[in-house]
Design a protein around this motif. Structure first.
Motif, PDB file in Angstrom:
ATOM      1  N   PHE A 138       0.827  -1.203   0.000  1.00  0.00           N
ATOM      2  CA  PHE A 138       0.000   0.000   0.000  1.00  0.00           C
ATOM      3  C   PHE A 138       0.865   1.258   0.000  1.00  0.00           C
ATOM      4  CE2 PHE A 138      -2.146   3.243   2.684  1.00  0.00           C
ATOM      5  CZ  PHE A 138      -3.245   3.500   1.895  1.00  0.00           C
ATOM      6  N   MET A 139       1.912   1.281   0.831  1.00  0.00           N
ATOM      7  CA  MET A 139       2.755   2.470   0.933  1.00  0.00           C
ATOM      8  C   MET A 139       3.698   2.613  -0.254  1.00  0.00           C
ATOM      9  SD  MET A 139       3.563   2.951   5.002  1.00  0.00           S
ATOM     10  CE  MET A 139       3.880   1.263   5.454  1.00  0.00           C
ATOM     11  N   VAL A 140       4.271   1.509  -0.717  1.00  0.00           N
ATOM     12  CA  VAL A 140       5.190   1.569  -1.852  1.00  0.00           C
ATOM     13  C   VAL A 140       4.446   2.028  -3.113  1.00  0.00           C
ATOM     14  CG1 VAL A 140       6.606   0.180  -3.437  1.00  0.00           C
ATOM     15  CG2 VAL A 140       6.852  -0.102  -0.964  1.00  0.00           C
ATOM     16  N   GLU A 141       3.267   1.482  -3.353  1.00  0.00           N
ATOM     17  CA  GLU A 141       2.496   1.850  -4.541  1.00  0.00           C
ATOM     18  C   GLU A 141       2.048   3.306  -4.505  1.00  0.00           C
ATOM     19  OE1 GLU A 141       0.464  -2.377  -5.926  1.00  0.00           O
ATOM     20  OE2 GLU A 141      -0.698  -0.986  -4.700  1.00  0.00           O
ATOM     21  N   GLY A 142       1.802   3.831  -3.329  1.00  0.00           N
ATOM     22  CA  GLY A 142       1.297   5.196  -3.223  1.00  0.00           C
ATOM     23  C   GLY A 142       2.374   6.256  -3.125  1.00  0.00           C
ATOM     24  N   SER A 143       3.641   5.857  -3.061  1.00  0.00           N
ATOM     25  CA  SER A 143       4.723   6.818  -2.871  1.00  0.00           C
ATOM     26  C   SER A 143       5.243   7.352  -4.193  1.00  0.00           C
ATOM     27  CB  SER A 143       5.869   6.159  -2.100  1.00  0.00           C
ATOM     28  OG  SER A 143       6.472   5.146  -2.879  1.00  0.00           O
ATOM     29  N   ALA A 144       5.976   8.468  -4.125  1.00  0.00           N
ATOM     30  CA  ALA A 144       6.675   8.986  -5.302  1.00  0.00           C
ATOM     31  C   ALA A 144       7.747   7.987  -5.706  1.00  0.00           C
ATOM     32  CB  ALA A 144       7.297  10.338  -4.980  1.00  0.00           C
ATOM     33  N   SER A 145       8.082   7.948  -6.993  1.00  0.00           N
ATOM     34  CA  SER A 145       8.992   6.916  -7.500  1.00  0.00           C
ATOM     35  C   SER A 145      10.374   6.971  -6.868  1.00  0.00           C
ATOM     36  CB  SER A 145       9.121   7.042  -9.021  1.00  0.00           C
ATOM     37  OG  SER A 145       9.618   8.322  -9.376  1.00  0.00           O
ATOM     38  N   ASN A 146      10.807   8.166  -6.440  1.00  0.00           N
ATOM     39  CA  ASN A 146      12.135   8.282  -5.827  1.00  0.00           C
ATOM     40  C   ASN A 146      12.105   8.168  -4.307  1.00  0.00           C
ATOM     41  OD1 ASN A 146      10.836  10.701  -5.329  1.00  0.00           O
ATOM     42  ND2 ASN A 146      12.640  11.990  -5.715  1.00  0.00           N
ATOM     43  N   ARG A 147      10.942   7.757  -3.762  1.00  0.00           N
ATOM     44  CA  ARG A 147      10.815   7.602  -2.306  1.00  0.00           C
ATOM     45  C   ARG A 147      10.212   6.250  -1.933  1.00  0.00           C
ATOM     46  NH1 ARG A 147       8.102  12.658   0.497  1.00  0.00           N
ATOM     47  NH2 ARG A 147       9.331  11.880   2.248  1.00  0.00           N
ATOM     48  N   ARG A 148      10.205   5.312  -2.855  1.00  0.00           N
ATOM     49  CA  ARG A 148       9.600   4.008  -2.563  1.00  0.00           C
ATOM     50  C   ARG A 148      10.325   3.296  -1.429  1.00  0.00           C
ATOM     51  NH1 ARG A 148       9.346   3.112  -8.540  1.00  0.00           N
ATOM     52  NH2 ARG A 148      11.074   1.651  -8.267  1.00  0.00           N
ATOM     53  N   GLY A 149      11.641   3.360  -1.417  1.00  0.00           N
ATOM     54  CA  GLY A 149      12.406   2.714  -0.353  1.00  0.00           C
ATOM     55  C   GLY A 149      12.103   3.326   1.000  1.00  0.00           C
ATOM     56  N   LEU A 150      12.009   4.646   1.053  1.00  0.00           N
ATOM     57  CA  LEU A 150      11.715   5.355   2.304  1.00  0.00           C
ATOM     58  C   LEU A 150      10.337   4.981   2.832  1.00  0.00           C
ATOM     59  CD1 LEU A 150      12.308   7.520   4.450  1.00  0.00           C
ATOM     60  CD2 LEU A 150      11.398   9.227   2.846  1.00  0.00           C
ATOM     61  N   LEU A 151       9.315   5.046   1.955  1.00  0.00           N
ATOM     62  CA  LEU A 151       7.950   4.737   2.408  1.00  0.00           C
ATOM     63  C   LEU A 151       7.810   3.269   2.785  1.00  0.00           C
ATOM     64  CD1 LEU A 151       5.357   6.599   2.596  1.00  0.00           C
ATOM     65  CD2 LEU A 151       7.346   7.602   1.489  1.00  0.00           C
ATOM     66  N   GLY A 152       8.440   2.372   2.020  1.00  0.00           N
ATOM     67  CA  GLY A 152       8.401   0.955   2.373  1.00  0.00           C
ATOM     68  C   GLY A 152       9.046   0.693   3.714  1.00  0.00           C
ATOM     69  N   ALA A 153      10.122   1.437   4.015  1.00  0.00           N
ATOM     70  CA  ALA A 153      10.819   1.259   5.287  1.00  0.00           C
ATOM     71  C   ALA A 153       9.954   1.683   6.468  1.00  0.00           C
ATOM     72  CB  ALA A 153      12.125   2.051   5.287  1.00  0.00           C
ATOM     73  N   PHE A 154       9.021   2.615   6.231  1.00  0.00           N
ATOM     74  CA  PHE A 154       8.121   3.004   7.319  1.00  0.00           C
ATOM     75  C   PHE A 154       7.231   1.838   7.753  1.00  0.00           C
ATOM     76  CE2 PHE A 154       8.821   7.590   6.259  1.00  0.00           C
ATOM     77  CZ  PHE A 154       9.210   7.978   7.540  1.00  0.00           C
ATOM     78  N   GLY A 155       6.916   0.922   6.812  1.00  0.00           N
ATOM     79  CA  GLY A 155       6.169  -0.276   7.198  1.00  0.00           C
ATOM     80  C   GLY A 155       6.976  -1.131   8.154  1.00  0.00           C
ATOM     81  N   ALA A 156       8.273  -1.316   7.832  1.00  0.00           N
ATOM     82  CA  ALA A 156       9.149  -2.070   8.734  1.00  0.00           C
ATOM     83  C   ALA A 156       9.323  -1.337  10.050  1.00  0.00           C
ATOM     84  CB  ALA A 156      10.505  -2.295   8.056  1.00  0.00           C
ATOM     85  N   ALA A 157       9.432   0.006   9.994  1.00  0.00           N
ATOM     86  CA  ALA A 157       9.594   0.791  11.220  1.00  0.00           C
ATOM     87  C   ALA A 157       8.396   0.624  12.141  1.00  0.00           C
ATOM     88  CB  ALA A 157       9.805   2.266  10.871  1.00  0.00           C
ATOM     89  N   ALA A 158       7.204   0.529  11.543  1.00  0.00           N
ATOM     90  CA  ALA A 158       5.995   0.332  12.353  1.00  0.00           C
ATOM     91  C   ALA A 158       6.024  -1.021  13.051  1.00  0.00           C
ATOM     92  CB  ALA A 158       4.750   0.448  11.478  1.00  0.00           C
ATOM     93  N   ALA A 159       6.499  -2.056  12.343  1.00  0.00           N
ATOM     94  CA  ALA A 159       6.604  -3.381  12.958  1.00  0.00           C
ATOM     95  C   ALA A 159       7.587  -3.344  14.120  1.00  0.00           C
ATOM     96  CB  ALA A 159       7.054  -4.404  11.915  1.00  0.00           C
ATOM     97  N   PHE A 160       8.731  -2.708  13.906  1.00  0.00           N
ATOM     98  CA  PHE A 160       9.715  -2.575  14.986  1.00  0.00           C
ATOM     99  C   PHE A 160       9.147  -1.748  16.134  1.00  0.00           C
ATOM    100  CE2 PHE A 160      12.640  -4.396  12.126  1.00  0.00           C
ATOM    101  CZ  PHE A 160      13.851  -4.629  12.772  1.00  0.00           C
ATOM    102  N   ALA A 161       8.408  -0.678  15.800  1.00  0.00           N
ATOM    103  CA  ALA A 161       7.826   0.167  16.846  1.00  0.00           C
ATOM    104  C   ALA A 161       6.816  -0.608  17.675  1.00  0.00           C
ATOM    105  CB  ALA A 161       7.162   1.393  16.218  1.00  0.00           C
ATOM    106  N   GLY A 162       6.068  -1.513  17.023  1.00  0.00           N
ATOM    107  CA  GLY A 162       5.124  -2.334  17.762  1.00  0.00           C
ATOM    108  C   GLY A 162       5.821  -3.266  18.725  1.00  0.00           C
ATOM    109  N   VAL A 163       6.917  -3.880  18.271  1.00  0.00           N
ATOM    110  CA  VAL A 163       7.705  -4.744  19.154  1.00  0.00           C
ATOM    111  C   VAL A 163       8.330  -3.918  20.272  1.00  0.00           C
ATOM    112  CG1 VAL A 163       9.633  -6.363  19.291  1.00  0.00           C
ATOM    113  CG2 VAL A 163       8.169  -6.363  17.287  1.00  0.00           C
ATOM    114  N   MET A 164       8.825  -2.726  19.926  1.00  0.00           N
ATOM    115  CA  MET A 164       9.413  -1.838  20.930  1.00  0.00           C
ATOM    116  C   MET A 164       8.379  -1.445  21.978  1.00  0.00           C
ATOM    117  SD  MET A 164      11.165   1.917  20.393  1.00  0.00           S
ATOM    118  CE  MET A 164       9.593   2.690  20.013  1.00  0.00           C
ATOM    119  N   LEU A 165       7.162  -1.146  21.522  1.00  0.00           N
ATOM    120  CA  LEU A 165       6.092  -0.788  22.452  1.00  0.00           C
ATOM    121  C   LEU A 165       5.780  -1.963  23.377  1.00  0.00           C
ATOM    122  CD1 LEU A 165       3.964   1.253  23.367  1.00  0.00           C
ATOM    123  CD2 LEU A 165       2.438   0.360  21.595  1.00  0.00           C
TER     124      LEU A 165
END
Length: 421
Positions: A138-165
């Motif tokens: 969802f995030m990669v498809e909706g991001s600008a073409s030069n920010r796909r890696g950044l937006l995709g990484a936010f999905g991983a960051a959310a998973a880590f944040a959930g574990v951190m929480l």
């Protein structure tokens, strides 16, 4: 797939994609942090090690449903839209989490207690099998073409944040309660607290603006997806071995390792884990952004090579009695693993065409997680018990890094190419 669609801003896109992920991984990981208490209450045994192995066995059982969840939610996401799949998955995680917090123990209802625990973990596994990968797509498809890696990484960051929480809540509960009370009933508190995050995640997802996110080409039936995409699924699953083993070995199992093997107090072990997770959450988007500039493969190979080189010395630091030394080791692992995990989501999403992207990404990710991720704590506990070698985990991690590096070399570089329709 250029800019974010349907008027959804990049910031709103990231928040919507991350919201459910935080809940999912908070709920899923707190089981691992309190496995020792769950083992005592649901799998009573004369051997403490046996109870812990049984508890981690149920932890692994939840992962067996992840490929099924990937197929189910992948088809929902590919056919009816990413938003629908994401909204359903939040509910499917929140309900069984609260029920685990209310579940009677073996002493109260006998063998039905572990049976019900397994059923609830299977439902959780079904949910998490579709949540993470669908949100990344969802995030990669909706991001600008030069920010796909950044937006995709936010999905991983959310998973880590959930574990951190989950780790942070566990550390607070452990610090405020006597060990006996924590093992008896205090472990239930983090599970029951998950309902508040679940309600918030549901409403954020429900209010998400509708986006034109349904692929223009209707997805083929599951059987045809498996027949035409199986080589790519295995290739992506192979490169994700390090992501699977690294995450669960160093951010879920490590808290138990520090407590049961090294002998650090539970509250201090969870504090070390929480700080390490915080460092990883910061590093993940950095790694994703760097991959947008320098490419996916260079970043993945850099991380795998660094883990092969430094896993053993970093793990040695965990054995030091002074708090800041094992913390330094955990921070080292956090940064190295986050460098790999921050690039992995977009690499997987770019590997599949749009009409099978949710199904393909979900299946490859969750096959690897089911076989190697969810079993990592159980395998590590078993190997240490059987070999009497407490330095098995870094060897396990090094082997995972070598396998991933081999598969990364076989991948096509996709950072500067348009997403396949």
């Amino acid at each position: 797939m250029g800019e974010a669609r349907g008027g959804t801003s990049q910031r709103r896109l990231a928040i919507a994609g991350m919201a459910g992920n935080i809940l999912e991984w908070y709920d899923f990981s707190i089981y691992g942090f309190f496995a020792y208490a769950i083992g005592e209450n649901f799998f009573p045994s004369h051997s403490k090690s046996t109870s812990l192995i049984d508890a981690f066995g149920v932890f692994a059982a939840g992962f067996l449903m992840r490929p099924v969840g990937a197929l189910l939610f992948g088809q929902i996401g590919d056919r009816w839209g990413r938003k629908q799949a994401l909204t359903i998955s939040v509910v499917a995680m929140a309900v069984p989490t609260v029920l685990i917090g209310l579940l009677p123990t073996h002493a109260q209802i006998g063998v039905m207690a572990p049976i019900l625990l397994v059923v609830l973990r299977l439902i959780q596994g079904l949910s998490v099998g579709g949540e993470y990968t669908t949100s990344v797509v969802f995030m990669v498809e909706g991001s600008a073409s030069n920010r796909r890696g950044l937006l995709g990484a936010f999905g991983a960051a959310a998973a880590f944040a959930g574990v951190m929480l989950g780790s942070a809540v566990g550390a607070i509960v452990a610090a405020m309660m006597a060990p006996e009370a924590l093992a008896s009933w205090g472990w239930r508190i983090p599970f029951l607290a998950g309902v508040t995050i679940g309600i918030a995640g549901y409403y954020i997802r429900r209010e998400l603006q509708s986006a034109d996110d349904v692929p223009r080409i209707a997805p083929p039936p599951i059987g045809e997806v498996l027949r035409t995409q199986w080589r790519r699924v295995l290739q992506i699953a192979g490169f994700k071995v390090l992501e699977s083993v690294g995450f669960y070995l160093m951010f879920v199992y490590s808290a138990t390792y520090l407590t049961e093997i090294v002998g650090i107090a539970k509250s201090r072990a969870l504090a070390i884990n929480t700080i390490g997770m915080a460092a990883a959450v910061v590093m993940l988007p950095v790694a994703g952004a760097l991959s947008d500039r320098f490419g996916r493969k260079p970043m993945l190979l850099l991380s795998a090579g660094a883990i092969i080189t430094f896993a053993w010395p970093l793990f040695n630091l965990l054995w030091h009695p002074v708090f800041h030394v094992p913390l330094l080791g955990q921070l080292g692992f956090a940064l190295l693993i986050a460098t790999f995990d921050g690039v992995a989501p977009v690499t997987a999403a770019e590997a599949f065409p749009a009409n099978v992207r949710c199904t393909g990404v979900g299946l490859s990710h969750n096959l690897c997680m089911a076989l190697l991720g969810g079993t990592a704590p159980m395998v590590a506990t078993y190997l240490i018990d059987k070999t009497d070698n407490e330095m098995v985990p870094p060897l396990y991690l090094i082997a995972a890094a070598i396998i991933s590096a081999i598969f990364v070399l076989s991948l096509k570089e996709t950072a500067h190419e348009p997403l396949s329709e």
